[in-house]
Design an enzyme around this catalytic site. Structure first.
Site, PDB file in Angstrom:
ATOM      1  N   GLY A 272      24.074  -4.956  39.251  1.00 56.83           N
ATOM      2  CA  GLY A 272      24.538  -5.934  40.281  1.00 56.83           C
ATOM      3  C   GLY A 272      25.489  -6.746  39.398  1.00 56.83           C
ATOM      4  O   GLY A 272      25.885  -6.424  38.216  1.00 56.83           O
TER       5      GLY A 272
ATOM      6  N   GLU B  10      22.161  -3.633  34.432  1.00 52.30           N
ATOM      7  CA  GLU B  10      23.454  -3.223  34.328  1.00 52.30           C
ATOM      8  C   GLU B  10      24.294  -3.919  35.289  1.00 52.30           C
ATOM      9  O   GLU B  10      24.074  -4.178  36.456  1.00 52.30           O
ATOM     10  CB  GLU B  10      23.469  -1.682  34.780  1.00 52.30           C
ATOM     11  CG  GLU B  10      24.688  -1.065  34.451  1.00 52.30           C
ATOM     12  CD  GLU B  10      25.892  -1.014  35.439  1.00 52.30           C
ATOM     13  OE1 GLU B  10      26.800  -1.800  35.470  1.00 52.30           O
ATOM     14  OE2 GLU B  10      25.620  -0.444  36.479  1.00 52.30           O
TER      15      GLU B  10
ATOM     16  N   GLU C 283      36.543  -9.459  37.659  1.00 52.92           N
ATOM     17  CA  GLU C 283      36.225  -8.110  38.213  1.00 52.92           C
ATOM     18  C   GLU C 283      36.532  -7.849  39.603  1.00 52.92           C
ATOM     19  O   GLU C 283      36.010  -8.542  40.572  1.00 52.92           O
ATOM     20  CB  GLU C 283      34.622  -7.675  37.785  1.00 52.92           C
ATOM     21  CG  GLU C 283      34.396  -6.418  38.245  1.00 52.92           C
ATOM     22  CD  GLU C 283      33.027  -6.070  38.110  1.00 52.92           C
ATOM     23  OE1 GLU C 283      32.556  -4.576  38.061  1.00 52.92           O
ATOM     24  OE2 GLU C 283      32.111  -7.042  37.923  1.00 52.92           O
TER      25      GLU C 283
END
Length: 480
Positions: free
Chosen positions: A228, A250, A379
């Site tokens: 996440g 991750e 992002e």
């Protein structure tokens, strides 16, 4: 739909539920329980006892059950794919059904690596005082593992976390994603149907922040595996460290896609255009398109004409649709705000840029400066292609590395020396040569090259190191 807590599927202890919405229409398709602290404690109590029994089974017995489950995934792929398409917005045949195929492959692979994960025997007579001893290692399960699953690829990511953990003899407590937990609940039904004890595969639904805190507050949790956002990962780590709970993460990424001057432009455009999968809600999706200035204009024109203008948005169950909605209208609004900020910082939207509910058009932003948010640490989890021009090799590498993230990346050049030089200098966990970094090969170690992108190497070739611990055994004086 009910969650698997204790030895049965049940509602939450207080009866509260969460609506699960079809993002294409904004309609409620089901409800799931909003787990309470009492529910989470029961799940941990049950998993702790179940794990003891599960560990006592042979690897052969455990993997037989898991392989039966993998076969069920393939048999019921269309049924499960329909649920996944409705709750996630993924096109049915192109993406949702394919994801169930990947689950079956990963589970079967997990069984094989568990059966062939060998210990070591140390050489005899190397150290004075141990000439008559035999020294060797074995591997043991960690215990009860908390697996926290994201919304973008729930079944696929779930299979990497759960498959090897179960094959190794661990119990799992899965926190299903809040937006789209239905497919995972069905997979847990199928695990039980395949003979895996319910006590070993608890599956909780509800609010992530609450459930995560409750799990990390219990010292009986032997490890947590989370995929996440970086921000949530930091919060989990803070709570996990209070009980010294090991964590495998991750996390975020802002992957570079570098096209050098001598690149095969048609190949680069194809790799960029093929990234509409799941509305680019992909951890490893290329998010910064760093294109040599001599190719930039042609790259953009071909990307639009050959790929983006051919995308068809709509109901993911319609076989003509290639792009469904994003996971939620909230997610689409976030992308909308990110595009707006990028424009305010000098970027120019030359294609797309519009939102309708949870749908967001494929969008190209040109004239993106290397010092903007989108070019560094923002992002964008959506169908946006920011274009950043460059002139020299050193400039391209510097732009790529000027980010707190380092998950993956891709480089394009006809000169293998250029590609390998770039691969060596880019600070990422994986690199594709003449391909985008938007891949996750099941066998290949997968994880961040910078800590803000995580610390895991979750894959069939590395995952057993993350779900077991080594025990050293010495047979003293047996060779006297």
């Amino acid at each position: 739909m009910q969650m698997l807590v204790g030895n049965e599927f049940r509602d939450s202890s207080d009866g509260h539920v969460i609506n699960i919405v079809n993002p294409a229409y904004g309609t409620v398709i089901d409800t799931v329980p909003a787990a309470t602290y009492e529910d989470v404690k029961l799940a941990i109590d049950t998993a702790v006892e179940g794990q003891k029994m599960w560990e006592e089974m042979t690897i052969r017995e455990r993997t037989q059950k898991l392989k039966k489950f993998a076969s069920l995934c393939l048999e019921r792929r269309e049924e499960l794919g329909k649920i996944l398409a409705m709750e996630s917005g993924k096109p049915f045949w192109k993406e949702a059904v394919w994801e169930l195929d990947s689950v079956a492959y990963t589970i079967e692979g997990s069984c094989e690596v568990a059966k062939h994960y060998y210990g070591k025997t140390m050489p005899i007579g190397t150290e004075p005082g141990y000439d008559h001893d035999i020294q060797f290692t074995i591997h043991e399960p960690l215990g009860v593992l908390a697996c926290i699953i994201p919304y973008n690829f729930p079944p696929a990511i779930w299979s990497f976390k759960v498959g090897a953990a179960l094959a190794a003899g661990n119990a799992v407590i899965v926190k299903a994603p809040s937006y789209n937990p239905l497919t995972l609940l069905k997979l847990h039904e199928m695990l039980v149907e395949s003979g895996v004890p319910a006590s070993v595969v608890q599956c909780i639904t509800g609010r992530g922040s609450e459930i995560g805190n409750w799990l990390m507050a219990d010292e009986r949790i032997a490890g947590v595996n989370f995929t996440g956002s970086t921000e949530v990962g930091i919060d989990i780590a803070k709570n996990a460290c209070k009980n010294l709970i090991p964590y495998q993460f991750e996390l975020g990424g802002n992957d570079p896609f570098i096209v050098f001057e001598d690149a095969d432009l048609d190949l680069a455009v194809k790799e960029a255009g093929d990234q509409c999968r799941n509305n680019r809600q992909c951890c490893t999706g290329s998010k910064r398109f760093i294109i040599h200035n001599s190719l930039k204009k042609e790259f953009i024109e071909k990307l639009i004409e050959e790929y983006l203008c051919k995308e068809v948005q709509g109901d993911p169950l319609d076989e003509n649709v290639t792009m469904g909605p994003m996971i939620s209208e909230k997610a689409a609004k976030t992308v909308e705000e990110q595009v707006k900020l990028t424009v305010e910082q000098g970027g120019v939207v030359i294609y797309g840029g519009k939102r309708t509910g949870a749908f967001f058009q494929p969008t190209i932003i040109d004239h993106v400066s290397p010092d903007t948010d989108i070019a560094r640490d923002m992002e964008v989890f959506g169908p946006v292609w920011p274009i950043i021009g460059f002139d020299t090799f050193e400039e391209a590498v510097a732009i790529s590395n000027h980010s707190r993230y380092g998950l993956g990346g891709g480089v394009f050049s006809r000169d293998i020396k250029t590609c390998m030089k770039a691969a060596k200098q880019l600070k990422t966990g994986h690199i594709a040569i003449n391909g985008s970094g938007n891949f996750r090969a099941a066998e290949l170690p997968f994880g961040g090259g910078k800590r803000m992108s995580g610390n895991s190497r979750e894959s069939l070739s590395a995952v057993m190191d993350e779900v077991t611990q080594s025990k050293s055994i010495v047979l003293r004086y047996v060779l006297e």
